[in-house]
Design an enzyme around this catalytic site. Sequence first.
Site, PDB file in Angstrom:
ATOM      1  N   ARG A 160      -6.013  -8.768   2.717  1.00 43.78           N
ATOM      2  CA  ARG A 160      -6.473  -9.905   1.927  1.00 43.78           C
ATOM      3  C   ARG A 160      -7.899 -10.217   2.373  1.00 43.78           C
ATOM      4  O   ARG A 160      -8.271  -9.986   3.530  1.00 43.78           O
ATOM      5  CB  ARG A 160      -5.594 -11.133   2.152  1.00 43.78           C
ATOM      6  CG  ARG A 160      -4.110 -10.933   1.802  1.00 43.78           C
ATOM      7  CD  ARG A 160      -3.308 -12.181   2.156  1.00 43.78           C
ATOM      8  NE  ARG A 160      -1.902 -12.041   1.796  1.00 43.78           N
ATOM      9  CZ  ARG A 160      -0.960 -11.598   2.624  1.00 43.78           C
ATOM     10  NH1 ARG A 160      -1.273 -11.252   3.870  1.00 43.78           N
ATOM     11  NH2 ARG A 160       0.291 -11.498   2.212  1.00 43.78           N
ATOM     12  N   LYS A 186      -0.512 -14.158   6.663  1.00 43.57           N
ATOM     13  CA  LYS A 186       0.012 -15.464   6.290  1.00 43.57           C
ATOM     14  C   LYS A 186       1.121 -15.885   7.243  1.00 43.57           C
ATOM     15  O   LYS A 186       1.909 -15.070   7.710  1.00 43.57           O
ATOM     16  CB  LYS A 186       0.555 -15.418   4.859  1.00 43.57           C
ATOM     17  CG  LYS A 186      -0.531 -15.375   3.790  1.00 43.57           C
ATOM     18  CD  LYS A 186       0.073 -15.479   2.409  1.00 43.57           C
ATOM     19  CE  LYS A 186      -0.994 -15.545   1.330  1.00 43.57           C
ATOM     20  NZ  LYS A 186      -0.402 -15.665  -0.028  1.00 43.57           N
ATOM     21  N   HIS A 253      -9.523  -8.919  -4.302  1.00 41.90           N
ATOM     22  CA  HIS A 253      -8.071  -8.832  -4.160  1.00 41.90           C
ATOM     23  C   HIS A 253      -7.511  -7.632  -4.923  1.00 41.90           C
ATOM     24  O   HIS A 253      -6.448  -7.109  -4.569  1.00 41.90           O
ATOM     25  CB  HIS A 253      -7.405 -10.114  -4.643  1.00 41.90           C
ATOM     26  CG  HIS A 253      -6.021 -10.309  -4.109  1.00 41.90           C
ATOM     27  ND1 HIS A 253      -5.760 -10.506  -2.762  1.00 41.90           N
ATOM     28  CD2 HIS A 253      -4.803 -10.312  -4.718  1.00 41.90           C
ATOM     29  CE1 HIS A 253      -4.456 -10.631  -2.569  1.00 41.90           C
ATOM     30  NE2 HIS A 253      -3.858 -10.515  -3.749  1.00 41.90           N
ATOM     31  N   ARG A 256      -6.813  -4.709  -2.731  1.00 41.03           N
ATOM     32  CA  ARG A 256      -5.514  -4.744  -2.056  1.00 41.03           C
ATOM     33  C   ARG A 256      -4.424  -4.224  -3.002  1.00 41.03           C
ATOM     34  O   ARG A 256      -3.556  -3.446  -2.599  1.00 41.03           O
ATOM     35  CB  ARG A 256      -5.223  -6.177  -1.604  1.00 41.03           C
ATOM     36  CG  ARG A 256      -3.836  -6.408  -1.002  1.00 41.03           C
ATOM     37  CD  ARG A 256      -3.796  -7.831  -0.457  1.00 41.03           C
ATOM     38  NE  ARG A 256      -2.448  -8.327  -0.258  1.00 41.03           N
ATOM     39  CZ  ARG A 256      -1.744  -8.175   0.864  1.00 41.03           C
ATOM     40  NH1 ARG A 256      -2.253  -7.474   1.868  1.00 41.03           N
ATOM     41  NH2 ARG A 256      -0.543  -8.688   0.975  1.00 41.03           N
ATOM     42  N   HIS A 279       4.035  -8.351   3.499  1.00 48.14           N
ATOM     43  CA  HIS A 279       4.885  -9.173   2.635  1.00 48.14           C
ATOM     44  C   HIS A 279       6.155  -9.568   3.385  1.00 48.14           C
ATOM     45  O   HIS A 279       6.801  -8.727   4.014  1.00 48.14           O
ATOM     46  CB  HIS A 279       5.290  -8.397   1.373  1.00 48.14           C
ATOM     47  CG  HIS A 279       4.185  -8.257   0.385  1.00 48.14           C
ATOM     48  ND1 HIS A 279       4.183  -7.305  -0.613  1.00 48.14           N
ATOM     49  CD2 HIS A 279       3.025  -8.960   0.231  1.00 48.14           C
ATOM     50  CE1 HIS A 279       3.076  -7.426  -1.333  1.00 48.14           C
ATOM     51  NE2 HIS A 279       2.369  -8.415  -0.841  1.00 48.14           N
ATOM     52  N   TYR A 288       4.905  -3.753  -7.506  1.00 48.06           N
ATOM     53  CA  TYR A 288       4.083  -2.561  -7.667  1.00 48.06           C
ATOM     54  C   TYR A 288       4.847  -1.424  -8.338  1.00 48.06           C
ATOM     55  O   TYR A 288       4.222  -0.504  -8.878  1.00 48.06           O
ATOM     56  CB  TYR A 288       3.525  -2.124  -6.311  1.00 48.06           C
ATOM     57  CG  TYR A 288       2.530  -3.118  -5.781  1.00 48.06           C
ATOM     58  CD1 TYR A 288       1.235  -3.171  -6.296  1.00 48.06           C
ATOM     59  CD2 TYR A 288       2.880  -4.049  -4.813  1.00 48.06           C
ATOM     60  CE1 TYR A 288       0.323  -4.112  -5.846  1.00 48.06           C
ATOM     61  CE2 TYR A 288       1.976  -4.988  -4.358  1.00 48.06           C
ATOM     62  CZ  TYR A 288       0.694  -5.018  -4.876  1.00 48.06           C
ATOM     63  OH  TYR A 288      -0.196  -5.950  -4.442  1.00 48.06           O
TER      64      TYR A 288
END
Length: 310
Positions: A160, A186, A253, A256, A279, A288
């Site tokens: 990110r 995150k 982004h 990514r 994730h 995806y």
Amino acid sequence: MSPDVLAFLAWMRDERRASPHTIEAYGRDIADFLGFLTGYQGAEPDVAALAALRPTDLRAFLAARGGQGAGAATRARQLSTIRSFLRFLARRHGLQPLALAGLRGPRLPRPVPRAIAAEQAIALGQEVGLVHATPRAERGGFQAARDIALFTLLYGCGLRIAEALALDIADAPRPGEDAALRVLGKGGKTRLVPVLPAVRAAMAGWLAHRPDAAPEEPLFLGARGKRLDPAIAQKSMRDYRRLAGLAEHATPHALRHSFATHLLGGGADLRAIQELLGHASLSTTQRYTNVDAAALLATWQKNHPRAGRA
């Protein structure tokens, strides 16, 4: 802001490790909500008034925001903020938690990630520095090397933009090293990402402009010597996008997304891609597979002799 709002934002920063941008957005969301309640109920709400709220009051707020032009994503985020704030108040003041379980926010479609072609992503990492090659550009070589390293890193490691800009000199991958890149993602979760030789080479070109940088200094700097602002990186991408004639969805982004899409298209395991992207849920990574399926369908329609025929 009231002491309760300040305490909530401090809790989000210290306990939940929310980013400054997230905390700023939460503050605006709560201000919108409290401002609505002041007009809706005829007085500024205190803790007792907030504890007495009903789901219908929150629905009225969401309806009012919709009438003001707020989109579904904005209203869904604001509802999430309000839920968190009211739960925080219940714990802080020993109140009975509000019955919010049955309150649903606006239904949001999950957009399919939009990648750019592999050759475009590779060319971007090699050529993005051209946006600084103007006669009036100050420190053009410095900025060009920085952008080449940054965008090569985003595509090569699937980071990110915030993760990349949070790196320090000590984190930089260097030629000849085999160590993976340690990324703080995150929720304060750390992951290890392998680093391609192309990324190490681009990073070496950038670090050559900063031979005396201390390990604790930001890896990517802006023109004024501070940590690079994401808006500046996005502007560089926009400038290159126009120069190269790329689609509007070609953003930092998107690199990514391209990282994940091209790995999946090459046969990579979905679980491995989940780990590389950081994730928390496999369902997020599974988006995806929709991209890959769409690419397969487009290929079939373009090349099969019977495609589009009766």
